[in-house]
Design a protein around this motif. Sequence first.
Motif, PDB file in Angstrom:
ATOM      1  N   LEU A  20       0.855  -1.223   0.070  1.00  0.00           N
ATOM      2  CA  LEU A  20      -0.104  -0.008  -0.120  1.00  0.00           C
ATOM      3  C   LEU A  20       1.076   1.218   0.049  1.00  0.00           C
ATOM      4  O   LEU A  20       0.404   2.059  -0.820  1.00  0.00           O
ATOM      5  N   THR A  21       1.951   1.188   0.602  1.00  0.00           N
ATOM      6  CA  THR A  21       2.808   2.356   1.042  1.00  0.00           C
ATOM      7  C   THR A  21       3.922   2.012   1.569  1.00  0.00           C
ATOM      8  O   THR A  21       4.131   0.664   1.994  1.00  0.00           O
ATOM      9  N   GLN A  22       5.042   3.011   1.646  1.00  0.00           N
ATOM     10  CA  GLN A  22       6.171   2.628   2.481  1.00  0.00           C
ATOM     11  C   GLN A  22       6.357   3.430   3.677  1.00  0.00           C
ATOM     12  O   GLN A  22       5.902   4.961   3.363  1.00  0.00           O
ATOM     13  N   MET A  23       6.541   3.019   4.835  1.00  0.00           N
ATOM     14  CA  MET A  23       6.903   4.023   5.817  1.00  0.00           C
ATOM     15  C   MET A  23       8.353   3.610   6.578  1.00  0.00           C
ATOM     16  O   MET A  23       8.703   2.711   6.420  1.00  0.00           O
ATOM     17  N   MET A  24       8.651   4.778   7.128  1.00  0.00           N
ATOM     18  CA  MET A  24      10.088   4.868   7.872  1.00  0.00           C
ATOM     19  C   MET A  24       9.517   4.664   9.231  1.00  0.00           C
ATOM     20  O   MET A  24       8.846   5.552   9.941  1.00  0.00           O
ATOM     21  N   VAL A  25      10.353   3.891  10.106  1.00  0.00           N
ATOM     22  CA  VAL A  25      10.241   3.633  11.430  1.00  0.00           C
ATOM     23  C   VAL A  25      10.838   4.968  12.047  1.00  0.00           C
ATOM     24  O   VAL A  25      11.861   5.593  11.602  1.00  0.00           O
ATOM     25  N   ASP A  26       9.983   5.438  13.106  1.00  0.00           N
ATOM     26  CA  ASP A  26      10.263   6.702  13.817  1.00  0.00           C
ATOM     27  C   ASP A  26      11.678   6.584  14.309  1.00  0.00           C
ATOM     28  O   ASP A  26      12.234   5.964  14.947  1.00  0.00           O
ATOM     29  N   PRO A  27      12.678   7.858  14.056  1.00  0.00           N
ATOM     30  CA  PRO A  27      14.068   7.757  14.569  1.00  0.00           C
ATOM     31  C   PRO A  27      14.098   8.096  15.882  1.00  0.00           C
ATOM     32  O   PRO A  27      15.225   7.494  16.407  1.00  0.00           O
ATOM     33  N   ALA A  28      13.140   8.380  16.503  1.00  0.00           N
ATOM     34  CA  ALA A  28      13.185   8.454  17.954  1.00  0.00           C
ATOM     35  C   ALA A  28      12.687   7.313  18.687  1.00  0.00           C
ATOM     36  O   ALA A  28      12.678   7.325  20.070  1.00  0.00           O
ATOM     37  N   ALA A  29      12.109   6.288  17.918  1.00  0.00           N
ATOM     38  CA  ALA A  29      11.687   5.045  18.651  1.00  0.00           C
ATOM     39  C   ALA A  29      12.371   4.227  19.094  1.00  0.00           C
ATOM     40  O   ALA A  29      13.594   4.130  19.093  1.00  0.00           O
ATOM     41  N   MET A  30      12.322   3.500  20.275  1.00  0.00           N
ATOM     42  CA  MET A  30      12.980   2.383  20.809  1.00  0.00           C
ATOM     43  C   MET A  30      13.198   1.367  19.735  1.00  0.00           C
ATOM     44  O   MET A  30      11.895   0.862  19.202  1.00  0.00           O
ATOM     45  N   GLU A  31      14.373   0.753  19.648  1.00  0.00           N
ATOM     46  CA  GLU A  31      14.596  -0.363  18.919  1.00  0.00           C
ATOM     47  C   GLU A  31      13.774  -1.609  19.852  1.00  0.00           C
ATOM     48  O   GLU A  31      14.164  -1.741  20.924  1.00  0.00           O
ATOM     49  N   LYS A  32      13.535  -2.356  18.955  1.00  0.00           N
ATOM     50  CA  LYS A  32      12.853  -3.577  19.244  1.00  0.00           C
ATOM     51  C   LYS A  32      13.189  -4.802  18.667  1.00  0.00           C
ATOM     52  O   LYS A  32      13.321  -4.904  17.582  1.00  0.00           O
ATOM     53  N   ARG A  33      13.484  -5.614  19.647  1.00  0.00           N
ATOM     54  CA  ARG A  33      13.881  -7.234  19.059  1.00  0.00           C
ATOM     55  C   ARG A  33      12.758  -8.075  18.247  1.00  0.00           C
ATOM     56  O   ARG A  33      13.198  -8.841  17.623  1.00  0.00           O
ATOM     57  N   GLY A  34      11.538  -7.712  18.590  1.00  0.00           N
ATOM     58  CA  GLY A  34      10.636  -8.554  17.800  1.00  0.00           C
ATOM     59  C   GLY A  34      10.216 -10.050  18.429  1.00  0.00           C
ATOM     60  O   GLY A  34      10.655 -10.248  19.545  1.00  0.00           O
ATOM     61  N   GLY A  35       9.853 -10.791  17.690  1.00  0.00           N
ATOM     62  CA  GLY A  35       9.466 -12.195  18.334  1.00  0.00           C
ATOM     63  C   GLY A  35       8.092 -12.221  18.097  1.00  0.00           C
ATOM     64  O   GLY A  35       7.417 -11.391  18.276  1.00  0.00           O
ATOM     65  N   GLY A  36       7.619 -13.610  18.275  1.00  0.00           N
ATOM     66  CA  GLY A  36       6.059 -13.945  18.198  1.00  0.00           C
ATOM     67  C   GLY A  36       5.429 -13.228  17.071  1.00  0.00           C
ATOM     68  O   GLY A  36       5.814 -13.667  15.797  1.00  0.00           O
ATOM     69  N   LYS A  37       4.689 -12.235  17.347  1.00  0.00           N
ATOM     70  CA  LYS A  37       3.927 -11.957  16.276  1.00  0.00           C
ATOM     71  C   LYS A  37       4.296 -10.358  15.831  1.00  0.00           C
ATOM     72  O   LYS A  37       3.901  -9.927  14.672  1.00  0.00           O
ATOM     73  N   ASN A  38       5.346  -9.974  16.391  1.00  0.00           N
ATOM     74  CA  ASN A  38       5.768  -8.484  16.068  1.00  0.00           C
ATOM     75  C   ASN A  38       7.155  -8.618  15.263  1.00  0.00           C
ATOM     76  O   ASN A  38       8.041  -9.555  15.597  1.00  0.00           O
TER      77      ASN A  38
END
Length: 86
Positions: free
Chosen positions: A29-47
Amino acid sequence: MTLKECKKEEKADREFQKKFKFEGSIKVLTQMMVDPAAMEKRGGGKNLPLRRGEILDVIQFTNQEQILCRNSQRRCKSVGAEALPT
């Protein structure tokens, strides 16, 4: 793109469609950039793991809190809407 890379992408798309019960072709649909001020997350499971400034392909807006995205490694998972600027 080589034949091997093309087949690998097709396989990843089929797995995505099976995992998320997604019907039809996958359209970005579109491309978005992750917020540069956001905390980095490891992910896992559903994320999906997030890195600051990373460009994500938005596939589907699932609800107010989650967005279905694909990263540069063609991994498809949900991303919290707070990590993406509006």
